[in-house]
Scaffold this motif. Structure first.
Motif, PDB file in Angstrom:
ATOM      1  N   MET A  87       0.833  -1.191   0.000  1.00  0.00           N
ATOM      2  CA  MET A  87       0.000   0.000   0.000  1.00  0.00           C
ATOM      3  C   MET A  87       0.872   1.247   0.000  1.00  0.00           C
ATOM      4  N   ASN A  88       0.335   2.292  -0.625  1.00  0.00           N
ATOM      5  CA  ASN A  88       0.991   3.599  -0.580  1.00  0.00           C
ATOM      6  C   ASN A  88       0.453   4.333   0.635  1.00  0.00           C
ATOM      7  N   HIS A  89       1.054   4.061   1.791  1.00  0.00           N
ATOM      8  CA  HIS A  89       0.549   4.634   3.036  1.00  0.00           C
ATOM      9  C   HIS A  89       0.994   6.077   3.229  1.00  0.00           C
ATOM     10  N   MET A  90       1.844   6.584   2.316  1.00  0.00           N
ATOM     11  CA  MET A  90       2.308   7.970   2.417  1.00  0.00           C
ATOM     12  C   MET A  90       1.343   8.953   1.751  1.00  0.00           C
ATOM     13  N   ASP A  91       0.363   8.434   1.023  1.00  0.00           N
ATOM     14  CA  ASP A  91      -0.570   9.307   0.297  1.00  0.00           C
ATOM     15  C   ASP A  91      -1.976   8.733   0.419  1.00  0.00           C
ATOM     16  N   LEU A  92      -2.694   9.167   1.445  1.00  0.00           N
ATOM     17  CA  LEU A  92      -4.046   8.662   1.673  1.00  0.00           C
ATOM     18  C   LEU A  92      -5.085   9.350   0.803  1.00  0.00           C
ATOM     19  N   LEU A  93      -4.662  10.382   0.048  1.00  0.00           N
ATOM     20  CA  LEU A  93      -5.593  11.089  -0.825  1.00  0.00           C
ATOM     21  C   LEU A  93      -5.709  10.410  -2.180  1.00  0.00           C
ATOM     22  N   THR A  94      -4.571  10.056  -2.775  1.00  0.00           N
ATOM     23  CA  THR A  94      -4.595   9.471  -4.127  1.00  0.00           C
ATOM     24  C   THR A  94      -3.910   8.110  -4.178  1.00  0.00           C
ATOM     25  N   GLY A  95      -3.432   7.599  -3.043  1.00  0.00           N
ATOM     26  CA  GLY A  95      -2.771   6.302  -3.026  1.00  0.00           C
ATOM     27  C   GLY A  95      -3.762   5.148  -3.121  1.00  0.00           C
ATOM     28  N   TYR A  96      -3.231   3.923  -3.025  1.00  0.00           N
ATOM     29  CA  TYR A  96      -4.100   2.751  -3.123  1.00  0.00           C
ATOM     30  C   TYR A  96      -3.389   1.555  -2.510  1.00  0.00           C
ATOM     31  N   VAL A  97      -4.031   0.418  -2.563  1.00  0.00           N
ATOM     32  CA  VAL A  97      -3.520  -0.829  -1.988  1.00  0.00           C
ATOM     33  C   VAL A  97      -3.954  -1.978  -2.886  1.00  0.00           C
ATOM     34  N   ASP A  98      -3.121  -3.031  -2.930  1.00  0.00           N
ATOM     35  CA  ASP A  98      -3.462  -4.188  -3.755  1.00  0.00           C
ATOM     36  C   ASP A  98      -2.672  -5.395  -3.271  1.00  0.00           C
ATOM     37  N   ILE A  99      -3.086  -6.584  -3.731  1.00  0.00           N
ATOM     38  CA  ILE A  99      -2.320  -7.811  -3.533  1.00  0.00           C
ATOM     39  C   ILE A  99      -1.461  -8.004  -4.768  1.00  0.00           C
ATOM     40  N   SER A 100      -0.176  -8.171  -4.577  1.00  0.00           N
ATOM     41  CA  SER A 100       0.725  -8.272  -5.725  1.00  0.00           C
ATOM     42  C   SER A 100       0.564  -9.605  -6.442  1.00  0.00           C
ATOM     43  N   GLN A 101       0.509  -9.532  -7.753  1.00  0.00           N
ATOM     44  CA  GLN A 101       0.503 -10.725  -8.598  1.00  0.00           C
ATOM     45  C   GLN A 101       1.905 -11.040  -9.109  1.00  0.00           C
ATOM     46  N   PHE A 102       2.896 -10.283  -8.617  1.00  0.00           N
ATOM     47  CA  PHE A 102       4.259 -10.406  -9.140  1.00  0.00           C
ATOM     48  C   PHE A 102       5.266 -10.468  -7.992  1.00  0.00           C
ATOM     49  N   ASP A 103       6.407 -11.089  -8.264  1.00  0.00           N
ATOM     50  CA  ASP A 103       7.576 -10.949  -7.403  1.00  0.00           C
ATOM     51  C   ASP A 103       8.339  -9.719  -7.881  1.00  0.00           C
ATOM     52  N   GLY A 104       8.811  -8.905  -6.957  1.00  0.00           N
ATOM     53  CA  GLY A 104       9.531  -7.712  -7.382  1.00  0.00           C
ATOM     54  C   GLY A 104       9.997  -6.894  -6.213  1.00  0.00           C
ATOM     55  N   VAL A 105      10.262  -5.614  -6.492  1.00  0.00           N
ATOM     56  CA  VAL A 105      10.662  -4.675  -5.447  1.00  0.00           C
ATOM     57  C   VAL A 105       9.809  -3.420  -5.564  1.00  0.00           C
ATOM     58  N   VAL A 106       9.600  -2.768  -4.416  1.00  0.00           N
ATOM     59  CA  VAL A 106       8.843  -1.519  -4.401  1.00  0.00           C
ATOM     60  C   VAL A 106       9.602  -0.481  -3.598  1.00  0.00           C
ATOM     61  N   SER A 107       9.195   0.747  -3.762  1.00  0.00           N
ATOM     62  CA  SER A 107       9.807   1.877  -3.069  1.00  0.00           C
ATOM     63  C   SER A 107       9.810   1.652  -1.558  1.00  0.00           C
ATOM     64  N   PRO A 108      10.849   2.107  -0.876  1.00  0.00           N
ATOM     65  CA  PRO A 108      10.858   2.019   0.592  1.00  0.00           C
ATOM     66  C   PRO A 108       9.755   2.846   1.236  1.00  0.00           C
ATOM     67  N   ASP A 109       9.129   3.733   0.464  1.00  0.00           N
ATOM     68  CA  ASP A 109       8.030   4.542   1.001  1.00  0.00           C
ATOM     69  C   ASP A 109       6.718   3.774   1.078  1.00  0.00           C
ATOM     70  N   TYR A 110       6.648   2.619   0.424  1.00  0.00           N
ATOM     71  CA  TYR A 110       5.431   1.815   0.475  1.00  0.00           C
ATOM     72  C   TYR A 110       5.438   0.932   1.731  1.00  0.00           C
ATOM     73  N   ARG A 111       4.272   0.404   2.070  1.00  0.00           N
ATOM     74  CA  ARG A 111       4.163  -0.543   3.189  1.00  0.00           C
ATOM     75  C   ARG A 111       3.788  -1.912   2.630  1.00  0.00           C
ATOM     76  N   VAL A 112       4.608  -2.890   2.925  1.00  0.00           N
ATOM     77  CA  VAL A 112       4.369  -4.264   2.479  1.00  0.00           C
ATOM     78  C   VAL A 112       3.982  -5.081   3.707  1.00  0.00           C
ATOM     79  N   PHE A 113       2.953  -5.893   3.586  1.00  0.00           N
ATOM     80  CA  PHE A 113       2.520  -6.708   4.721  1.00  0.00           C
ATOM     81  C   PHE A 113       1.856  -7.984   4.220  1.00  0.00           C
ATOM     82  N   ARG A 114       1.670  -8.915   5.143  1.00  0.00           N
ATOM     83  CA  ARG A 114       1.098 -10.212   4.783  1.00  0.00           C
ATOM     84  C   ARG A 114       0.042 -10.595   5.802  1.00  0.00           C
ATOM     85  N   ASN A 115      -1.006 -11.221   5.325  1.00  0.00           N
ATOM     86  CA  ASN A 115      -2.077 -11.725   6.171  1.00  0.00           C
ATOM     87  C   ASN A 115      -1.619 -13.052   6.798  1.00  0.00           C
TER      88      ASN A 115
END
Length: 439
Positions: A87-115
């Motif tokens: 999730m893009n937890h740094m931008d609650l106005l225009t950000g979003y969240v999703d379950i990744s369908q890919f292996d990869g890397v994301v910005s350190p500004d994002y929040r990655v978590f697992r159920n």
């Protein structure tokens, strides 16, 4: 299998002042720290794919084409595995969240978590997270400076955020029910958006036809002598804009306008509204000095037009009469003379045949622009003044009919999206009971 929803559950409790209010008695209430685990796995390299979180989900960036803004250093990027939430937890106005369908890397500004909860499905949890953005639920738990678009959800607030959790079989029913309903709503929205696109194209064709051919299909025609215009009525002319009006740069010395908190409206293409309207309740206000300097130079009159020559090339509006305002220097002022009606000039400057002249003359790679001199030399097709009035009347009537049809469909889209939002919220918070029955 038929899937439906009844109005409400039989018994509700667990209000506790949370965002979801009352929930059914057989549902649980749990904080996120007991449902998900925040991951912070630094990749130290670019990884198999660089991912970004968009409002259409998690996408792979095309790094070879330079899509988006690429990092200079990936050493701080986080690993994301297929099935992780990000999730893009740094931008609650225009950000979003999703379950990744890919292996990869994301910005350190994002929040990655697992159920890690066996009694909470990923699909149901994603519904909760996504309405957290679309309905601005996370916003009330965030911190930052909202006026600057910086509103984030700190880790502590994230962990303490409570969610309703129905029994697993009910979660499955909710997910299936909403998937069916949302697909139906989204398809209805897509169809209406396509209809709006066709209506707008029809509007453009109508304007082009009227301002280049007139209303008499039997009128004698002549070659305009210009390839991108073709034939025009024999009694019409092709003239440069300079022949029918004065084109003025409102700010030739490139002085910055004097902004004030309580002043006069300041107009750019951001204030251009559909049709010919101009928004006067502008966020930027300018001083009397700025307005007086522009008034002296531009000599605004009833019927003065503004024409965008930078960025959004060719956008045009007739300025509202009797209103004192300032304009950005990306606009030039056109004061029509007696040969052309200002309203007709608006229509002919709005047509596609004019934009065919921009391509070879645009300057500026980052911000395409036409010089004021080039605007003066742009060719327009000029019917006699008396004929312009009948063309205006026809265009106003025909485009108003199309505009009403577009407005109705836009209202329908808004209603569908609101219904979708309400439906998802009601289902995941237990305000309606999803049932499954029949065959």
């Amino acid at each position: 299998m038929n899937i439906a929803a009844q109005l409400e559950h039989d018994e509700m409790n667990f209000g506790n002042g949370e965002w979801f209010g009352l929930i059914p008695v057989d549902w649980d209430r749990r904080k996120l720290k007991y449902v998900v685990k925040i991951l912070k796995r630094v990749a130290g390299f670019e990884g198999p794919s660089v991912l970004s979180i968009t409002q259409r989900g998690i996408k792979i960036k095309d790094t070879e084409s330079g899509e988006g803004q690429l990092a200079q250093d990936y050493s701080g990027y986080q690993l994301v595995d297929r099935g992780d939430f990000a999730m893009n937890h740094m931008d609650l106005l225009t950000g979003y969240v999703d379950i990744s369908q890919f292996d990869g890397v994301v910005s350190p500004d994002y929040r990655v978590f697992r159920n890690f909860s066996a009694d909470v499905s990923d699909e149901y949890l994603l519904l909760i997270f996504q309405i957290g953005y679309t309905q601005k639920i996370f916003f009330r738990y965030g911190q930052g400076v909202s006026l600057l678009g910086r509103w984030r959800l700190p880790a502590d607030n994230f962990n303490e955020f409570a969610i309703p959790i129905p029994p697993m079989d009910q979660q499955r029913k909710i997910v299936t029910f909403l998937k069916c309903k949302v697909e139906t709503i989204d398809e209805a929205v897509r169809i209406k958006q396509e209809q709006i696109k066709l209506l707008r194209e029809r509007r453009k064709i109508l304007i082009q036809q009227v301002v280049t051919r007139g209303l008499n299909p039997n009128a004698p025609m002549k070659d305009s002598g210009i390839d991108w215009i073709g034939q025009i009525p024999a009694h019409w002319e092709v003239v440069p804009i300079l022949a029918v009006g004065e084109v003025i740069d409102p700010n030739p010395s490139h002085r910055n306008p004097e902004y004030v908190d309580d002043g006069f409206p300041f107009i750019s293409t951001q204030e251009f509204r559909p049709g010919a309207a101009v928004e006067l309740n502008t966020p930027r206000r300018v001083s009397r000095k700025t307005v007086e300097e522009q008034e002296e130079r531009c000599r605004f009159t009833d019927g003065s037009l503004v024409f965008s020559r930078k960025g959004t090339i060719g956008a045009v509006r007739v300025l509202p009469a009797g209103i004192r305002l300032g304009i950005l220097d990306s606009l030039c002022v056109i004061n029509p003379n007696r040969r052309i009606d200002p309203t007709y000039m608006f229509w002919t400057l709005s047509s596609d045949y004019l934009s065919a002249q921009y391509g070879p003359t645009l300057r500026g790679a980052a911000l395409p622009q036409l010089s004021v001199g080039r605007v003066r030399s742009l060719k327009i097709i000029l019917p006699p003044k008396a004929e312009q009035l009948s063309l205006i009347e026809h265009l106003v009537f025909q485009t108003s009919t199309i505009d009403r049809a577009i407005s109705i469909k836009e209202d329908q889209i808004t209603a569908l999206k609101e219904y979708k939002t309400t439906l998802i919220n009601a289902a995941v918070t237990g305000k309606i009971k999803v049932i499954q029955g029949g065959s």
